[in-house]
Design an enzyme around this catalytic site. Structure first.
Site, PDB file in Angstrom:
ATOM      1  N   GLU A 177       0.640  -1.877   0.116  1.00 28.93           N
ATOM      2  CA  GLU A 177      -0.539   0.237   0.224  1.00 28.93           C
ATOM      3  C   GLU A 177       0.610   1.371  -0.079  1.00 28.93           C
ATOM      4  O   GLU A 177       1.603   1.975   0.733  1.00 28.93           O
ATOM      5  CB  GLU A 177      -1.085   0.242   1.399  1.00 28.93           C
ATOM      6  CG  GLU A 177      -1.996   1.087   1.470  1.00 28.93           C
ATOM      7  CD  GLU A 177      -3.148   1.116   3.023  1.00 28.93           C
ATOM      8  OE1 GLU A 177      -2.983   0.269   3.201  1.00 28.93           O
ATOM      9  OE2 GLU A 177      -3.370   1.963   2.691  1.00 28.93           O
ATOM     10  N   LYS A 219      -2.325  -2.070  -3.061  1.00 23.80           N
ATOM     11  CA  LYS A 219      -3.474  -1.035  -2.493  1.00 23.80           C
ATOM     12  C   LYS A 219      -2.920   0.496  -2.816  1.00 23.80           C
ATOM     13  O   LYS A 219      -2.571   0.806  -1.917  1.00 23.80           O
ATOM     14  CB  LYS A 219      -3.780  -1.500  -0.714  1.00 23.80           C
ATOM     15  CG  LYS A 219      -4.496  -0.385  -0.803  1.00 23.80           C
ATOM     16  CD  LYS A 219      -5.488  -1.159   0.812  1.00 23.80           C
ATOM     17  CE  LYS A 219      -5.765  -0.242   1.713  1.00 23.80           C
ATOM     18  NZ  LYS A 219      -6.534  -0.909   2.429  1.00 23.80           N
ATOM     19  N   SER A 261     -10.123   4.134   0.609  1.00 19.62           N
ATOM     20  CA  SER A 261     -10.684   5.537   0.144  1.00 19.62           C
ATOM     21  C   SER A 261     -10.105   6.338   0.746  1.00 19.62           C
ATOM     22  O   SER A 261     -10.412   7.292  -0.348  1.00 19.62           O
ATOM     23  CB  SER A 261     -11.649   5.368   0.763  1.00 19.62           C
ATOM     24  OG  SER A 261     -11.832   4.588   2.124  1.00 19.62           O
ATOM     25  N   GLY A 262      -9.243   6.636   1.456  1.00 23.80           N
ATOM     26  CA  GLY A 262      -8.191   7.916   2.147  1.00 23.80           C
ATOM     27  C   GLY A 262      -9.203   9.024   2.214  1.00 23.80           C
ATOM     28  O   GLY A 262      -8.407   9.944   2.394  1.00 23.80           O
TER      29      GLY A 262
END
Ligand code: 13P
Length: 339
Positions: A177, A219, A261-262
């Site tokens: 990620e 990710k 989604s951040g």
């Protein structure tokens, strides 16, 4: 042999258009989310909340894997059933966050590097014994006037690759990620440029550390304008920028890409993932999926508020968001689903 095992884990997680649920908030992050809703920041409240999640009826229809935190992988339901067992029986593969957080990067003001490599081989062996089949490590890259620096990108990519190699050695699928943050006034073009540079460096380091792309999950962030940028592009423009970037930078051998989604709203994250699958699905070499935390959990958390009486309605909200994102993987999400 091992490559096949890793590939099978990834395939199982994303079968039937399922995705990942990130429920691996560290204690400080979980406390922050609880505090904003007046929920006590105690170990028991965290346990009760995670029990709510893992016991949501039917969650395994749309969630193929759940990322846990160190505290959570050791916890049990009030009736004494380990969360890992509850997940496995629901058809959800347990995973574990193994980084120990992003710390200031020396010499690079405003930038961070993720730590956690020391002793990681032994920790992975323990998590594997506890039932984890995949792991997660998050690097954060901020965009600003003179950042990200090459130093920050290379340090984080190198750590991600060292982590991923150790995971594959231990028989765990690494979720890699590299998160380019949404914070700031930067444009979509700038996010695109940074995300592409970061992904190219990550795959360069993964190759150097002999990580097999077939046995990993990427990710990434979606390619988005900064939250305070005056120009906010359409869903279609964001889909085109994001998928274009991924097609250029991610090897076709990677089985799945699962977005974070951040900080996007739950509905917007679904709409954007849906648009990518509507426009590109037949042309993509990898599954284009989700690994959301806030965009799946936030509505449920706001309904729960720490109250036993709200468990069922919170579980319904969680189930609903998971279904919306499964539909988005198929390109079948519609705004009517929100009613
Ligand atoms: P968000 O979906 O809330 O960004 O969290 C994803 C995640 O796992 C961060 O590491």
């Amino acid at each position: 042999m091992k490559s096949q095992v890793l590939r099978d884990i990834a395939t199982t997680i994303f079968a039937h258009s399922k995705g990942l649920l990130a429920m691996d908030e560290s204690t400080p992050t979980c406390s922050k989310r609880f505090a904003s809703l007046g929920i006590p920041q105690t170990e028991e409240a965290r346990r009760a909340y995670r029990e709510l999640i893992v016991t949501t009826h039917g969650l395994g229809e749309s969630i193929g894997g759940a990322i846990l935190f160190d505290e959570t992988i050791r916890q049990q339901t009030i009736d004494g059933i380990p969360f890992v067992k509850v997940l496995v029986e629901a058809g959800i593969v347990p995973g574990i966050k193994v980084d120990i957080g992003a710390k200031e990067l020396a010499g690079c003001s405003g930038e961070k590097v993720t730590e956690g490599l020391d002793g990681l081989r032994d920790r992975l062996a323990e998590y594997s014994r506890l039932g984890a089949r995949f792991a997660k490590w998050r690097a954060v890259i901020a965009i600003g006037d003179a950042i990200p620096s090459r130093s920050c990108i290379e340090a984080n990519a190198h750590a991600l690759a060292r982590y991923a190699a150790l995971c594959q050695e231990a028989g765990l699928v690494p979720v890699v990620e590299p998160e380019v943050l949404m914070d700031g006034g930067h444009t979509l073009e700038r996010c695109l440029e940074v995300t592409e540079e970061v992904l190219r460096e990550v795959f360069c380091q993964l190759y150097a550390q002999r990580v097999r792309p077939e046995g990993m999950i990427l990710k990434p962030n979606m390619v988005l304008p900064g939250t305070t940028c005056t120009k906010q592009e359409s869903v279609e423009e964001i889909a085109d920028a994001t998928v274009g970037c991924l097609l250029r930078a991610v090897p076709a051998a990677v089985p799945a890409i699962a977005f974070l989604s951040g900080g996007q709203s739950a509905a917007l994250a679904s709409v954007r993932l849906n648009a990518m699958n509507v426009r590109f699905k037949s042309r993509l070499p990898w599954a284009l999926a989700f690994s959301f935390a806030r965009a799946i959990q936030q509505p449920a958390l706001e309904l729960w508020k720490g109250q036993e009486a709200n468990v069922l309605i919170a579980q319904q909200a969680l189930y609903h968001r998971a279904r919306c994102n499964q539909a988005a993987r198929r390109g079948e999400y519609t705004s009517e689903m929100e009613n």
